[in-house]
Design a protein around this motif. Structure first.
Motif, PDB file in Angstrom:
ATOM      1  N   LEU A 284      29.215 -41.129  10.540  1.00 49.26           N
ATOM      2  CA  LEU A 284      30.335 -40.473  10.985  1.00 49.26           C
ATOM      3  C   LEU A 284      30.495 -40.155  12.438  1.00 49.26           C
ATOM      4  CD1 LEU A 284      30.585 -37.931   7.940  1.00 49.26           C
ATOM      5  CD2 LEU A 284      31.700 -39.899   8.416  1.00 49.26           C
ATOM      6  N   GLY A 285      29.313 -39.985  12.879  1.00 47.38           N
ATOM      7  CA  GLY A 285      29.397 -39.738  14.255  1.00 47.38           C
ATOM      8  C   GLY A 285      29.921 -38.134  14.662  1.00 47.38           C
ATOM      9  N   GLY A 286      30.571 -37.965  15.862  1.00 45.27           N
ATOM     10  CA  GLY A 286      31.333 -36.886  16.342  1.00 45.27           C
ATOM     11  C   GLY A 286      30.246 -35.926  16.945  1.00 45.27           C
ATOM     12  N   GLN A 287      30.827 -34.997  17.810  1.00 43.26           N
ATOM     13  CA  GLN A 287      30.132 -34.143  18.560  1.00 43.26           C
ATOM     14  C   GLN A 287      29.820 -32.656  18.007  1.00 43.26           C
ATOM     15  OE1 GLN A 287      32.269 -34.719  22.062  1.00 43.26           O
ATOM     16  NE2 GLN A 287      31.501 -36.740  21.897  1.00 43.26           N
ATOM     17  N   THR A 288      30.770 -32.287  17.287  1.00 38.77           N
ATOM     18  CA  THR A 288      30.478 -30.737  16.769  1.00 38.77           C
ATOM     19  C   THR A 288      30.347 -30.936  15.247  1.00 38.77           C
ATOM     20  OG1 THR A 288      32.936 -30.362  16.812  1.00 38.77           O
ATOM     21  CG2 THR A 288      31.730 -29.616  18.668  1.00 38.77           C
ATOM     22  N   ALA A 289      29.524 -29.990  14.985  1.00 40.31           N
ATOM     23  CA  ALA A 289      29.285 -29.870  13.187  1.00 40.31           C
ATOM     24  C   ALA A 289      29.144 -28.729  12.887  1.00 40.31           C
ATOM     25  CB  ALA A 289      28.019 -30.551  12.889  1.00 40.31           C
ATOM     26  N   LEU A 290      29.659 -28.086  11.552  1.00 43.38           N
ATOM     27  CA  LEU A 290      29.449 -26.847  10.877  1.00 43.38           C
ATOM     28  C   LEU A 290      28.602 -27.089   9.746  1.00 43.38           C
ATOM     29  CD1 LEU A 290      30.331 -23.837  10.465  1.00 43.38           C
ATOM     30  CD2 LEU A 290      32.369 -24.868   9.210  1.00 43.38           C
ATOM     31  N   ASP A 291      27.717 -26.100   9.717  1.00 44.72           N
ATOM     32  CA  ASP A 291      26.870 -26.176   8.358  1.00 44.72           C
ATOM     33  C   ASP A 291      27.260 -24.919   7.534  1.00 44.72           C
ATOM     34  OD1 ASP A 291      25.194 -26.487   6.356  1.00 44.72           O
ATOM     35  OD2 ASP A 291      23.311 -25.974   7.455  1.00 44.72           O
ATOM     36  N   ALA A 292      28.644 -24.990   6.721  1.00 47.19           N
ATOM     37  CA  ALA A 292      29.078 -23.727   6.317  1.00 47.19           C
ATOM     38  C   ALA A 292      28.489 -22.887   5.281  1.00 47.19           C
ATOM     39  CB  ALA A 292      30.544 -24.035   5.943  1.00 47.19           C
ATOM     40  N   PHE A 293      27.679 -23.190   4.728  1.00 52.31           N
ATOM     41  CA  PHE A 293      26.628 -22.749   3.602  1.00 52.31           C
ATOM     42  C   PHE A 293      25.312 -22.918   3.928  1.00 52.31           C
ATOM     43  CE2 PHE A 293      30.657 -23.841   1.893  1.00 52.31           C
ATOM     44  CZ  PHE A 293      31.116 -22.573   0.890  1.00 52.31           C
ATOM     45  N   SER A 294      24.765 -22.414   4.760  1.00 58.49           N
ATOM     46  CA  SER A 294      23.308 -22.950   5.556  1.00 58.49           C
ATOM     47  C   SER A 294      22.142 -22.716   4.778  1.00 58.49           C
ATOM     48  CB  SER A 294      23.148 -22.453   6.982  1.00 58.49           C
ATOM     49  OG  SER A 294      22.945 -21.105   6.886  1.00 58.49           O
ATOM     50  N   GLY A 295      21.918 -21.656   3.935  1.00 52.33           N
ATOM     51  CA  GLY A 295      20.820 -21.474   3.005  1.00 52.33           C
ATOM     52  C   GLY A 295      19.545 -21.681   3.978  1.00 52.33           C
ATOM     53  N   SER A 296      18.649 -22.526   3.448  1.00 51.56           N
ATOM     54  CA  SER A 296      17.428 -22.682   4.078  1.00 51.56           C
ATOM     55  C   SER A 296      17.407 -23.183   5.551  1.00 51.56           C
ATOM     56  CB  SER A 296      16.411 -23.694   3.391  1.00 51.56           C
ATOM     57  OG  SER A 296      17.089 -25.025   3.760  1.00 51.56           O
ATOM     58  N   GLY A 297      18.648 -23.625   5.876  1.00 46.59           N
ATOM     59  CA  GLY A 297      18.905 -24.019   7.351  1.00 46.59           C
ATOM     60  C   GLY A 297      18.434 -25.352   7.559  1.00 46.59           C
ATOM     61  N   VAL A 298      17.980 -26.066   6.636  1.00 46.50           N
ATOM     62  CA  VAL A 298      17.311 -27.501   6.837  1.00 46.50           C
ATOM     63  C   VAL A 298      18.610 -28.388   7.439  1.00 46.50           C
ATOM     64  CG1 VAL A 298      17.777 -28.160   4.509  1.00 46.50           C
ATOM     65  CG2 VAL A 298      15.878 -29.412   6.037  1.00 46.50           C
ATOM     66  N   VAL A 299      19.712 -28.416   6.948  1.00 46.70           N
ATOM     67  CA  VAL A 299      20.650 -29.142   7.270  1.00 46.70           C
ATOM     68  C   VAL A 299      21.523 -28.774   8.931  1.00 46.70           C
ATOM     69  CG1 VAL A 299      23.121 -30.111   6.702  1.00 46.70           C
ATOM     70  CG2 VAL A 299      21.493 -29.640   4.932  1.00 46.70           C
ATOM     71  N   SER A 300      21.292 -27.842   9.212  1.00 47.94           N
ATOM     72  CA  SER A 300      21.577 -27.266  10.351  1.00 47.94           C
ATOM     73  C   SER A 300      20.549 -27.891  11.422  1.00 47.94           C
ATOM     74  CB  SER A 300      21.621 -25.721  10.522  1.00 47.94           C
ATOM     75  OG  SER A 300      22.672 -25.301   9.858  1.00 47.94           O
ATOM     76  N   TYR A 301      19.397 -27.888  11.015  1.00 49.38           N
ATOM     77  CA  TYR A 301      18.350 -28.259  11.940  1.00 49.38           C
ATOM     78  C   TYR A 301      18.525 -29.849  12.057  1.00 49.38           C
ATOM     79  CZ  TYR A 301      13.532 -28.580  13.655  1.00 49.38           C
ATOM     80  OH  TYR A 301      12.620 -28.708  14.570  1.00 49.38           O
ATOM     81  N   LEU A 302      18.760 -30.401  10.844  1.00 51.37           N
ATOM     82  CA  LEU A 302      19.071 -32.030  10.719  1.00 51.37           C
ATOM     83  C   LEU A 302      20.003 -32.143  11.860  1.00 51.37           C
ATOM     84  CD1 LEU A 302      18.624 -34.964   9.640  1.00 51.37           C
ATOM     85  CD2 LEU A 302      20.532 -34.172   7.892  1.00 51.37           C
ATOM     86  N   LEU A 303      21.438 -31.659  11.824  1.00 46.40           N
ATOM     87  CA  LEU A 303      22.391 -31.899  12.677  1.00 46.40           C
ATOM     88  C   LEU A 303      21.913 -31.696  14.126  1.00 46.40           C
ATOM     89  CD1 LEU A 303      25.127 -29.996  10.466  1.00 46.40           C
ATOM     90  CD2 LEU A 303      25.165 -32.532  10.954  1.00 46.40           C
ATOM     91  N   LYS A 304      21.412 -30.664  14.331  1.00 45.19           N
ATOM     92  CA  LYS A 304      20.746 -30.362  15.823  1.00 45.19           C
ATOM     93  C   LYS A 304      19.850 -31.705  16.193  1.00 45.19           C
ATOM     94  CE  LYS A 304      17.982 -27.237  18.642  1.00 45.19           C
ATOM     95  NZ  LYS A 304      17.270 -26.103  18.592  1.00 45.19           N
ATOM     96  N   SER A 305      19.139 -31.934  15.132  1.00 49.47           N
ATOM     97  CA  SER A 305      18.002 -33.091  15.726  1.00 49.47           C
ATOM     98  C   SER A 305      18.793 -34.360  15.831  1.00 49.47           C
ATOM     99  CB  SER A 305      16.976 -33.334  14.688  1.00 49.47           C
ATOM    100  OG  SER A 305      17.402 -33.926  13.697  1.00 49.47           O
ATOM    101  N   MET A 306      19.938 -34.593  15.324  1.00 53.88           N
ATOM    102  CA  MET A 306      21.010 -35.638  15.483  1.00 53.88           C
ATOM    103  C   MET A 306      21.806 -35.661  16.641  1.00 53.88           C
ATOM    104  SD  MET A 306      21.902 -36.676  11.590  1.00 53.88           S
ATOM    105  CE  MET A 306      22.510 -38.192  12.021  1.00 53.88           C
ATOM    106  N   GLY A 307      21.753 -34.546  17.433  1.00 56.29           N
ATOM    107  CA  GLY A 307      22.608 -34.542  18.721  1.00 56.29           C
ATOM    108  C   GLY A 307      23.696 -33.611  18.552  1.00 56.29           C
ATOM    109  N   TYR A 308      24.297 -33.056  17.557  1.00 59.09           N
ATOM    110  CA  TYR A 308      25.428 -32.428  17.293  1.00 59.09           C
ATOM    111  C   TYR A 308      25.091 -30.910  17.988  1.00 59.09           C
ATOM    112  CZ  TYR A 308      27.208 -35.373  13.654  1.00 59.09           C
ATOM    113  OH  TYR A 308      27.577 -36.654  13.064  1.00 59.09           O
ATOM    114  N   GLU A 309      26.267 -30.540  18.414  1.00 64.38           N
ATOM    115  CA  GLU A 309      26.490 -29.084  18.662  1.00 64.38           C
ATOM    116  C   GLU A 309      26.686 -28.480  17.497  1.00 64.38           C
ATOM    117  OE1 GLU A 309      29.444 -28.234  21.739  1.00 64.38           O
ATOM    118  OE2 GLU A 309      29.782 -26.242  20.633  1.00 64.38           O
ATOM    119  N   VAL A 310      25.851 -27.471  16.920  1.00 62.72           N
ATOM    120  CA  VAL A 310      26.064 -26.918  15.604  1.00 62.72           C
ATOM    121  C   VAL A 310      26.247 -25.615  15.455  1.00 62.72           C
ATOM    122  CG1 VAL A 310      24.374 -26.567  13.569  1.00 62.72           C
ATOM    123  CG2 VAL A 310      23.845 -28.560  15.085  1.00 62.72           C
ATOM    124  N   THR A 311      27.366 -25.252  14.609  1.00 66.05           N
ATOM    125  CA  THR A 311      27.492 -23.900  13.788  1.00 66.05           C
ATOM    126  C   THR A 311      27.028 -23.754  12.508  1.00 66.05           C
ATOM    127  OG1 THR A 311      29.682 -23.932  15.491  1.00 66.05           O
ATOM    128  CG2 THR A 311      29.493 -22.213  13.912  1.00 66.05           C
TER     129      THR A 311
END
Ligand SMILES: C[S@@+](CC[C@H](N)C(=O)[O-])C[C@H]1O[C@@H](n2cnc3c(N)ncnc32)[C@H](O)[C@@H]1O
Length: 325
Positions: A18-45
């Motif tokens: 999908l690519g893109g620069q900004t990403a939202l993890d709206a129901f973050s729970g353990s936070g593992v997906v936010s961390y994945l998005l960060k590691s993939m270079g996104y600006e994460v919310t």
């Protein structure tokens, strides 16, 4: 519960496409997906309506550089800075032994004086310690001996856990060069405008409801030292009042999804949902098509295990990834 840890490879290839620069993890729970998005270079919310997920996301995703020093860890594990005993008093005979409860009070006497992202790292390590030390990681029962299967996690003291998890959280700290955010709040109150929005709401079961507070009230309380939390004193588990969410009930989940998809209709939506939950795949596709032209469904074979009960293992239950652009 519901952690996407095992789905990280599937999510990574989907986000990469999908690519893109900004990403939202709206129901973050353990936070593992936010961390994945960060590691993939996104600006994460990152966002969750419970507090402890936001503390974890702050420690691991928002935090770009701060680590606990050896002196910080030693201090948190050393003698108490004051005579607080809220946890010892409130949870006596319910969770952990006296030494472990004393450690939690005493650790908080030091964490209370900490500021910045270090504080989140320390709280995250403490929360993970409590989760690992509790059989099955949930706080729905108080007779822990029933579930003691001799696992290493159940033989370490909370202080020993803390020392290990503090080091692990330290190791997770990195920067991708961007600034990130973590909110505590309802998904409908979030700003919009992200390139990619990842939605992993609770799965409304055909019966009962999906109540995270019932399972994780102790971790939620611990993440703020029960400050401003309402404990339901008449409950055996001393749980905190649950937060209403329309996603937890089969009566309200469909309308909740419709409103959610409408809200984020300008972003590419990636939604995780279970095939065992309500509504079914075709209904979700139809709801997404109300706001998006291109909807694909990726089925993922997935095995849920509940505790150590072989009989309670539902094999091959499938998890879906819906991608709408
Ligand atoms: C399935 S879990 C998310 C799991 C997460 N993706 C992970 O990998 O660990 C659902 C989360 O949604 C949160 N939640 C439920 N209703 C919410 C709402 N209305 N607004 C924000 N968060 C909500 C719960 O607290 C829970 O942490």
């Amino acid at each position: 519960m519901g952690s996407k840890y095992k789905l990280v490879p599937h999510l990574a290839s989907t986000f990469a496409e999908l690519g893109g620069q900004t990403a939202l993890d709206a129901f973050s729970g353990s936070g593992v997906v936010s961390y994945l998005l960060k590691s993939m270079g996104y600006e994460v919310t990152s966002n969750d309506f419970m507090n402890f997920p936001s503390v974890i996301a702050t420690a691991t995703t928002v935090n770009n550089s701060q680590k606990l020093t050896v002196a910080d860890i030693d201090r948190i594990c050393g003698p108490s800075a004051d005579d607080r005993d809220f946890i010892q008093q409130t949870f006596d005979g319910l969770y952990f032994d006296q030494t472990d409860r004393e450690f939690l009070d005493s650790a908080w006497s030091h964490i209370d004086t900490m500021v910045g992202y270090k504080r989140s790292v320390a709280i995250s390590a403490l929360v993970l310690s409590a989760a690992r030390r509790q059989p099955r990681g949930v706080f729905t029962f108080t007779d822990a001996s029933r579930y003691n299967d001799g696992r290493r996690d159940l033989t370490l003291t909370l202080q020993e856990h803390f020392r290990e998890h503090a080091v692990s959280y330290n190791r997770a700290v990195f920067t991708n060069g961007l600034r990130h955010r973590a909110f505590v709040g309802d998904v409908y109150d979030l700003p919009t405008g992200y390139d990619v929005v990842y939605l992993d709401p609770p799965y409304a079961p055909p019966r009962d409801d999906a109540d995270y507070m019932k399972r994780y009230h102790f971790l939620e309380g611990l993440s703020v030292y029960w400050l401003d939390q309402v404990i339901m004193q008449n409950t055996l588990t001393k749980k905190i009042e649950k937060k209403y969410t329309p996603f937890a009930y089969k009566r309200t989940v469909e309308e909740a999804m419709r409103n959610l998809f409408k809200k984020f209709s300008e972003s590419t939506i990636v939604l995780s949902y279970s095939s065992n939950a309500v509504p079914d795949k075709d209904t979700i596709v139809a709801l997404l098509r109300e706001v998006k032209d291109d909807v694909t469904v990726i089925p993922i074979a997935h095995t849920y295990t509940f505790g150590t009960h072989v009989g309670a293992t539902r094999r091959g239950a499938s998890e879906y990834l819906f991608v709408a652009r």
